[in-house]
Motif scaffolding. Structure first.
Motif, short mmCIF file in Angstrom:
data_model
loop_
_atom_site.label_atom_id
_atom_site.label_comp_id
_atom_site.label_asym_id
_atom_site.label_seq_id
_atom_site.Cartn_x
_atom_site.Cartn_y
_atom_site.Cartn_z
N ILE A 175 0.87 -1.18 0.00
CA ILE A 175 0.00 0.00 0.00
C ILE A 175 0.90 1.22 0.00
CG2 ILE A 175 -1.77 1.30 1.23
CD1 ILE A 175 -2.81 -1.27 2.38
N SER A 176 0.77 2.06 -1.01
CA SER A 176 1.63 3.23 -1.13
C SER A 176 0.81 4.51 -1.00
CB SER A 176 2.37 3.21 -2.48
OG SER A 176 1.46 3.09 -3.56
N TYR A 177 1.51 5.59 -0.71
CA TYR A 177 0.86 6.89 -0.48
C TYR A 177 1.30 7.87 -1.56
CZ TYR A 177 -0.33 11.33 1.78
OH TYR A 177 -0.82 12.58 2.05
N HIS A 178 0.33 8.55 -2.19
CA HIS A 178 0.63 9.53 -3.24
C HIS A 178 -0.28 10.75 -3.09
CE1 HIS A 178 2.96 6.49 -5.51
NE2 HIS A 178 2.01 5.66 -5.13
N GLU A 179 0.26 11.84 -2.56
CA GLU A 179 -0.43 13.13 -2.50
C GLU A 179 -1.84 13.00 -1.90
OE1 GLU A 179 -0.37 14.61 -6.45
OE2 GLU A 179 1.77 15.11 -6.42
N GLY A 180 -1.92 12.44 -0.72
CA GLY A 180 -3.19 12.31 -0.01
C GLY A 180 -3.98 11.05 -0.35
N LYS A 181 -3.51 10.25 -1.31
CA LYS A 181 -4.25 9.07 -1.74
C LYS A 181 -3.48 7.80 -1.35
CE LYS A 181 -5.75 11.64 -5.83
NZ LYS A 181 -4.85 12.78 -5.64
N LEU A 182 -4.24 6.77 -0.97
CA LEU A 182 -3.67 5.45 -0.69
C LEU A 182 -3.90 4.55 -1.90
CD1 LEU A 182 -4.66 4.80 3.04
CD2 LEU A 182 -2.37 5.20 2.11
N LYS A 183 -2.84 3.94 -2.38
CA LYS A 183 -2.89 3.09 -3.57
C LYS A 183 -2.62 1.64 -3.17
CE LYS A 183 -0.69 2.40 -8.08
NZ LYS A 183 0.37 2.91 -9.00
N VAL A 184 -3.50 0.72 -3.60
CA VAL A 184 -3.32 -0.70 -3.28
C VAL A 184 -2.60 -1.37 -4.45
CG1 VAL A 184 -5.33 -0.78 -1.77
CG2 VAL A 184 -5.61 -1.32 -4.18
N GLU A 185 -1.63 -2.22 -4.13
CA GLU A 185 -0.85 -2.92 -5.14
C GLU A 185 -1.34 -4.34 -5.37
OE1 GLU A 185 1.19 -1.22 -6.78
OE2 GLU A 185 1.42 0.54 -5.50
N ARG A 186 -2.35 -4.77 -4.62
CA ARG A 186 -2.89 -6.12 -4.79
C ARG A 186 -4.42 -6.06 -4.72
NH1 ARG A 186 -0.44 -10.77 -1.14
NH2 ARG A 186 1.36 -10.22 -2.45
N ALA A 187 -5.07 -6.69 -5.68
CA ALA A 187 -6.54 -6.68 -5.72
C ALA A 187 -7.11 -7.51 -4.58
CB ALA A 187 -7.02 -7.22 -7.06
N GLY A 188 -8.32 -7.15 -4.14
CA GLY A 188 -8.98 -7.90 -3.08
C GLY A 188 -10.01 -7.07 -2.34
N LEU A 189 -10.54 -7.67 -1.26
CA LEU A 189 -11.49 -6.96 -0.40
C LEU A 189 -10.74 -6.16 0.65
CD1 LEU A 189 -14.27 -9.66 0.14
CD2 LEU A 189 -14.43 -7.59 -1.23
N TYR A 190 -11.10 -4.90 0.79
CA TYR A 190 -10.43 -4.01 1.74
C TYR A 190 -11.47 -3.30 2.62
CZ TYR A 190 -6.01 -4.44 -0.81
OH TYR A 190 -4.86 -4.92 -1.38
#
Length: 269
Positions: free
Chosen positions: A163-178
């Protein structure tokens, strides 16, 4: 007067005839040598082609045996040693592929192999449990109004590399239920009539962002200069690889950033 009889001397071939005979013999020898060489070359190529054909035929027969051993009929046959055939085929795959990532087309899983594969899956699941895919961030104070709230990592909260952070947004690197959640504390006054609203969006670069969650809190009736309140939201969503989520509020200048009061997080179920 009688003259004595003397036989005529034998005539010798002329030099021109000798030259023609020698030239004919030389041409015959050269032609014979060339013909023999060409025939040997043709025979050698023919034998190579026959060996290649026989090799391909043997490979085809072997693959047919492997394919037949995958069926119940092949295992019941007394003419095929299926265990030996499949073992040879797996040895060839290991030598040729060196541990290829792709699953072989003809593969028989024995009980031991199945249990080994199951054990590896359980080990991966246990490793994921030890290192959960999660992130928890605290709010970053900003005196100006912003369209996306900003966050920072904390030393006490988990942060996964998936899970990475970009300018206020959280980006998931693996598909699934969150499970996605956020809480925002804010300062309200009695003079403010509009409700304070919390939004959690799915970021879509090529179209309008999709609203996932929405939370509202009405204004306080207190006469204090600033009455602190909070609004929270959370829910389960299916995210694709590369999806990004962010938090927005109606008025970011009223957000309170005291310790533990404003946060944003996500974790994979």
């Amino acid at each position: 007067m009688n003259e004595p009889y003397s036989p005529a001397a034998p005539s010798s071939p002329s030099p021109g005839t000798m030259k023609m005979l020698v030239g004919f013999l030389a041409a015959f020898v050269v032609a014979q040598t060339i013909g023999t060489t060409l025939f040997c070359l043709y025979l050698h190529m023919k034998m190579d082609k026959m060996e290649e054909t026989l090799s391909l035929n043997e490979d085809y027969v072997f693959l047919r045996r492997v394919q037949k051993c995958q069926t119940a009929e092949g295992h019941r046959s007394t003419l095929l040693d299926c265990d030996k055939i499949l073992s040879s085929f797996q040895d060839l795959q290991c030598k040729d592929g060196g541990g290829s990532k792709q699953q072989p087309k003809f593969e028989k899983q024995t009980g031991h192999e199945h249990s080994h594969s199951k054990g590896k899956n359980e080990t991966a699941a246990a490793a994921e449990r030890r290192q959960p895919i999660a992130a928890h961030l605290a709010g970053v104070m900003n005196s100006r109004a912003v369209s996306v709230l900003e966050w920072r990592k904390t030393g006490y909260a988990p942060t996964s590399s998936l899970i990475s952070y970009h300018e206020g947004k959280l980006k998931v690197e693996r598909a699934g239920l969150y499970y996605i959640y956020a809480q925002v504390s804010f300062c309200t006054k009695a003079t403010t009539s509009a409700p304070f609203t919390l939004y959690i969006y799915l970021y879509l670069p090529k179209e309008d962002d999709r609203l996932l969650l929405k939370g509202l809190d009405t204004h306080s009736t207190s006469q204090a200069f600033c009455d602190l309140q909070s609004v929270r939201g959370g829910g389960v969503f299916e995210l694709r690889e590369g999806d990004m989520v962010f938090v927005n509020v109606t008025d970011s200048t009223r957000v309170n950033y005291s310790h533990g009061s404003t946060y944003f997080g996500i974790f994979k179920l």
